[in-house]
Scaffold this motif. Structure first.
Motif, PDB file in Angstrom:
ATOM      1  N   LYS A 456       0.831  -1.189   0.000  1.00 44.40           N
ATOM      2  CA  LYS A 456       0.000   0.000   0.000  1.00 44.40           C
ATOM      3  C   LYS A 456       0.871   1.247   0.000  1.00 44.40           C
ATOM      4  CE  LYS A 456      -3.770   2.145   2.632  1.00 44.40           C
ATOM      5  NZ  LYS A 456      -4.638   2.011   3.834  1.00 44.40           N
ATOM      6  N   ASP A 457       0.585   2.154  -0.929  1.00 47.45           N
ATOM      7  CA  ASP A 457       1.299   3.425  -0.947  1.00 47.45           C
ATOM      8  C   ASP A 457       0.752   4.313   0.162  1.00 47.45           C
ATOM      9  OD1 ASP A 457       2.647   2.477  -3.080  1.00 47.45           O
ATOM     10  OD2 ASP A 457       1.700   3.747  -4.581  1.00 47.45           O
ATOM     11  N   LEU A 458       1.638   5.107   0.736  1.00 49.75           N
ATOM     12  CA  LEU A 458       1.244   5.901   1.894  1.00 49.75           C
ATOM     13  C   LEU A 458       2.068   7.173   1.951  1.00 49.75           C
ATOM     14  CD1 LEU A 458      -0.473   5.769   4.572  1.00 49.75           C
ATOM     15  CD2 LEU A 458       1.541   4.775   5.653  1.00 49.75           C
ATOM     16  N   GLU A 459       1.422   8.262   2.314  1.00 46.30           N
ATOM     17  CA  GLU A 459       2.121   9.530   2.545  1.00 46.30           C
ATOM     18  C   GLU A 459       1.533  10.184   3.784  1.00 46.30           C
ATOM     19  OE1 GLU A 459       3.187  13.841   0.452  1.00 46.30           O
ATOM     20  OE2 GLU A 459       1.720  12.491  -0.471  1.00 46.30           O
ATOM     21  N   VAL A 460       2.400  10.516   4.759  1.00 45.54           N
ATOM     22  CA  VAL A 460       1.968  11.145   5.999  1.00 45.54           C
ATOM     23  C   VAL A 460       2.928  12.271   6.340  1.00 45.54           C
ATOM     24  CG1 VAL A 460       1.343  10.792   8.418  1.00 45.54           C
ATOM     25  CG2 VAL A 460       1.140   8.884   6.805  1.00 45.54           C
ATOM     26  N   ARG A 473       6.965   8.729   3.278  1.00 42.43           N
ATOM     27  CA  ARG A 473       6.379   8.302   2.002  1.00 42.43           C
ATOM     28  C   ARG A 473       6.737   6.832   1.782  1.00 42.43           C
ATOM     29  NH1 ARG A 473       6.901  13.193  -2.507  1.00 42.43           N
ATOM     30  NH2 ARG A 473       5.806  14.777  -1.261  1.00 42.43           N
ATOM     31  N   ILE A 474       5.720   6.028   1.505  1.00 38.08           N
ATOM     32  CA  ILE A 474       5.894   4.595   1.288  1.00 38.08           C
ATOM     33  C   ILE A 474       5.349   4.262  -0.095  1.00 38.08           C
ATOM     34  CG2 ILE A 474       5.561   2.305   2.267  1.00 38.08           C
ATOM     35  CD1 ILE A 474       6.711   4.303   4.257  1.00 38.08           C
ATOM     36  N   THR A 475       6.148   3.607  -0.906  1.00 35.90           N
ATOM     37  CA  THR A 475       5.689   3.208  -2.233  1.00 35.90           C
ATOM     38  C   THR A 475       6.560   2.089  -2.787  1.00 35.90           C
ATOM     39  OG1 THR A 475       5.236   3.983  -4.493  1.00 35.90           O
ATOM     40  CG2 THR A 475       7.106   4.983  -3.371  1.00 35.90           C
ATOM     41  N   ALA A 487      12.341  24.127   6.915  1.00 38.09           N
ATOM     42  CA  ALA A 487      11.322  24.378   5.895  1.00 38.09           C
ATOM     43  C   ALA A 487      10.423  25.530   6.335  1.00 38.09           C
ATOM     44  CB  ALA A 487      10.484  23.120   5.686  1.00 38.09           C
ATOM     45  N   SER A 488       9.735  26.148   5.385  1.00 36.33           N
ATOM     46  CA  SER A 488       8.823  27.240   5.734  1.00 36.33           C
ATOM     47  C   SER A 488       7.577  26.652   6.390  1.00 36.33           C
ATOM     48  CB  SER A 488       8.434  28.029   4.484  1.00 36.33           C
ATOM     49  OG  SER A 488       7.532  27.277   3.693  1.00 36.33           O
ATOM     50  N   GLU A 489       6.616  27.493   6.717  1.00 33.80           N
ATOM     51  CA  GLU A 489       5.457  27.023   7.448  1.00 33.80           C
ATOM     52  C   GLU A 489       4.450  26.301   6.567  1.00 33.80           C
ATOM     53  OE1 GLU A 489       3.667  29.983   9.811  1.00 33.80           O
ATOM     54  OE2 GLU A 489       5.476  30.431  10.962  1.00 33.80           O
ATOM     55  N   THR A 490       4.627  26.299   5.279  1.00 34.14           N
ATOM     56  CA  THR A 490       3.643  25.673   4.414  1.00 34.14           C
ATOM     57  C   THR A 490       4.005  24.227   4.101  1.00 34.14           C
ATOM     58  OG1 THR A 490       4.728  26.342   2.350  1.00 34.14           O
ATOM     59  CG2 THR A 490       3.215  27.918   3.360  1.00 34.14           C
ATOM     60  N   LEU A 491       2.999  23.392   4.049  1.00 32.95           N
ATOM     61  CA  LEU A 491       3.188  21.995   3.682  1.00 32.95           C
ATOM     62  C   LEU A 491       3.653  21.880   2.237  1.00 32.95           C
ATOM     63  CD1 LEU A 491       2.938  18.994   4.330  1.00 32.95           C
ATOM     64  CD2 LEU A 491       0.509  19.131   3.718  1.00 32.95           C
ATOM     65  N   LEU A 492       3.232  22.820   1.421  1.00 34.62           N
ATOM     66  CA  LEU A 492       3.622  22.816   0.010  1.00 34.62           C
ATOM     67  C   LEU A 492       5.133  22.926  -0.138  1.00 34.62           C
ATOM     68  CD1 LEU A 492       2.729  22.810  -2.954  1.00 34.62           C
ATOM     69  CD2 LEU A 492       2.570  25.318  -2.826  1.00 34.62           C
ATOM     70  N   TYR A 493       5.751  23.765   0.663  1.00 34.60           N
ATOM     71  CA  TYR A 493       7.204  23.937   0.610  1.00 34.60           C
ATOM     72  C   TYR A 493       7.902  22.653   1.045  1.00 34.60           C
ATOM     73  CZ  TYR A 493      11.844  25.909   1.484  1.00 34.60           C
ATOM     74  OH  TYR A 493      13.204  26.150   1.460  1.00 34.60           O
ATOM     75  N   ALA A 494       7.405  22.054   2.127  1.00 36.05           N
ATOM     76  CA  ALA A 494       8.008  20.818   2.622  1.00 36.05           C
ATOM     77  C   ALA A 494       7.861  19.704   1.586  1.00 36.05           C
ATOM     78  CB  ALA A 494       7.350  20.409   3.935  1.00 36.05           C
ATOM     79  N   SER A 495       6.685  19.627   0.974  1.00 40.92           N
ATOM     80  CA  SER A 495       6.449  18.605  -0.047  1.00 40.92           C
ATOM     81  C   SER A 495       7.371  18.802  -1.242  1.00 40.92           C
ATOM     82  CB  SER A 495       4.991  18.637  -0.495  1.00 40.92           C
ATOM     83  OG  SER A 495       4.734  17.653  -1.460  1.00 40.92           O
ATOM     84  N   ASP A 496       7.598  20.050  -1.606  1.00 45.02           N
ATOM     85  CA  ASP A 496       8.499  20.351  -2.727  1.00 45.02           C
ATOM     86  C   ASP A 496       9.935  19.938  -2.395  1.00 45.02           C
ATOM     87  OD1 ASP A 496       9.069  21.640  -5.336  1.00 45.02           O
ATOM     88  OD2 ASP A 496      10.200  23.063  -4.103  1.00 45.02           O
TER      89      ASP A 496
END
Length: 513
Positions: A456-460, A473-475, A487-496
């Motif tokens: 199972k793929d997983l992202e937390v 991230r599991i895949t 990282a900055s306060e946004t999840l988008l930045y961390a994800s990038d």
């Protein structure tokens, strides 16, 4: 469930091994105990712990016959279960403390149990086989007690055991760490491996090569590779040898930590432990000497003038003063092998020779060693030069701005940020990642139980109290765990940031595109 006050060196932990097939009749309950730590607890307390464990196993099997319990969380304790062999259980009971340093990741504790059992089997064969050879249980107890106590000697901090905690969440026990090398070095390594595997003539040898504490090459099966790699890092690598000398001299001076490694602790458990050092050796290729081989004993490996590592742990050959050659048992081939480690600078070579192929014991092994030196010395020199030239030091796999752990579950390989870099993380960051890994472990266990064979793929992602990001991230059988404190306060930045890491260092394996 409280621990005895006398066990100052073991506050917060109990470890037991018992056989469900034994001690079922009244008055024979003690027969089921194969190992208990701390050994100086009264037998009534030991039986209480094991009786509770038996009850929990029986109860959970009602609801899950094919997958018995792995962990039971009580108010003050966590009970961690591992069925090492059919009906032979290992149970660790850890006390829940108010201090956050006593926060355990259950899967990490189960892997400690799995590791110690796997190492035991590599040296002595299965627990069940020993019980069948000596139904009284004295034989298996005499080997389990010193072996596990020597194993636990790697965990002490002061007078306490420091089990894997949240501070170890960027490590993965039960995996090997590989060395990355260039094409030229790989060609030289392969040439060396060919020579090693043919050292015993027509017999098939196996080999493993390490550089520092990293795996370079192996011709063993995955399970055997993990076991031998673990032992090599613990006792055979240059780092292990240098630390082993220090620890051995420390113990001989009468260290207060000697409770973990030698006789005083073992002789307090009554009649069971009286046999510990007086039972016949029953390793798969035992030499019939009336002694117990302590394969994990500290400070007992030394580098000889010819570069081969020697030890007197296995005693001496009959009729000579030469140290007997160590032996191990391979799981895949179920074959006994002579263990011959060789070291040149930071390069460690381990040659495994089938015992069945050597007719005259130590003399035959000596001839194979001589053959190796004659045929492989130049190749060993070239390999060491190539690997040293491309070696980036202890921080070779550091990635600026990231603290990470990569796990390839299919190949049992992991890579992580250097320990020195992980220590720079804030406590809050490590606690967040440990909590995250607990959630992932739980989800993986559910997926494995509900969908056998399906991954199972997983992202937390979790935001820590100090605003750091803990990400998993599991895949496709691969796992990535990461802490980003800047990282900055946004999840988008961390994800990038994770995407960039995945594309550059993981061939895009964890990219969401």
């Amino acid at each position: 469930m409280g621990l005895a006050s006398a066990s100052t060196a073991t506050d917060g932990m109990q470890l037991c091994i018992f056989d469900l097939r034994r001690g079922q009749n009244e008055g024979q309950e003690l027969d089921k105990i194969l190992f208990f730590f701390p050994a100086d607890l009264p037998f009534s307390t030991q039986l209480s712990v094991i009786g509770l464990s038996e009850g929990l196993i029986t109860f959970t099997r009602i609801f899950s016959p094919e997958a018995a319990c792995e962990v039971i969380e009580a108010e003050r304790h966590s009970h961690v279960f591992y069925e090492a062999e059919t009906d032979i259980w290992m149970v660790m009971v850890v006390e829940k403390g108010k201090d956050s340093d006593a926060m355990w990741r259950i899967d990490a504790l189960r892997k400690v149990l799995k590791e110690v059992h796997s190492l035991f089997v590599m040296f002595y064969g299965s627990i069940r086989a020993m019980l069948e050879k000596d139904p009284s249980g004295g034989l298996i107890r005499s080997h389990l007690y010193p072996f596990i106590m020597d194993y636990l000697s790697d965990f002490p901090v002061g007078k306490k055991l420091q089990l894997p905690s949240f501070r170890d969440c960027l490590k993965e026990r039960g995996t090997v760490q590989m060395l990355t090398m260039g094409r030229e070095a790989a060609i030289e390594v392969q040439s060396l491996v060919s020579v090693l595997d043919s050292c015993a003539g027509n017999s098939s040898c196996y080999s493993m090569i390490l550089f520092h504490d990293l795996l370079v090459s192996t011709t063993l099966s995955p399970d055997d590779t993990i076991n031998l790699f673990t032992y090599a890092v613990l006792r055979l690598s240059p780092n292990a040898l240098s630390s082993g000398v220090n620890s051995w001299s420390y113990i001989r001076r009468g260290s207060t930590s000697s409770h973990f490694v030698s006789g005083s602790a073992l002789t307090q458990s009554g009649p069971v432990s009286e046999q510990i050092y007086h039972s016949s050796d029953t390793s798969p290729v035992g030499n019939n000497i009336n002694r117990v081989t302590r394969a994990l004993q500290h400070g007992k490996w030394y580098k000889g003038k010819d570069g081969f590592l020697v030890t007197d742990i296995w005693g001496v050959d009959v009729g000579s003063l030469v140290c007997a050659t160590p032996t191990v048992w391979l799981q895949q081939t179920e074959e006994a092998m002579y263990l011959c480690p060789y070291q040149f600078k930071s390069l460690t070579l381990i040659l495994l020779i089938p015992v069945s192929s050597i007719l005259n014991g130590g003399q035959g092994v000596a001839l194979v060693k001589q053959q190796l030196l004659e045929n492989a010395s130049l190749k060993i020199l070239k390999v060491e030069e190539k690997l040293s030239k491309g070696w980036g030091g202890e921080n070779a796999y550091h990635v600026s701005g990231y603290r990470y752990l990569l796990v390839d579950g299919d190949r049992n390989i992991s890579r992580a940020s250097p320990p020195g870099k992980v220590t720079t993380l804030a406590k809050e960051s490590l606690l967040a990642l440990s909590k995250l890994r607990d959630e992932v472990d739980l989800e993986k266990s559910r997926a494995k139980r509900d969908n056998a064979g399906c991954e199972k793929d997983l992202e937390v992602s979790i935001r820590a109290k100090n605003n750091a990001w803990a990400i998993a991230r599991i895949t496709g059988g691969k796992e990535l765990y990461m802490v980003l404190e800047k990282a900055s306060e946004t999840l988008l930045y961390a994800s990038d940031a994770v995407e960039k890491f995945s594309n550059r260092y993981c061939n895009g394996a964890f990219s969401l595109d």
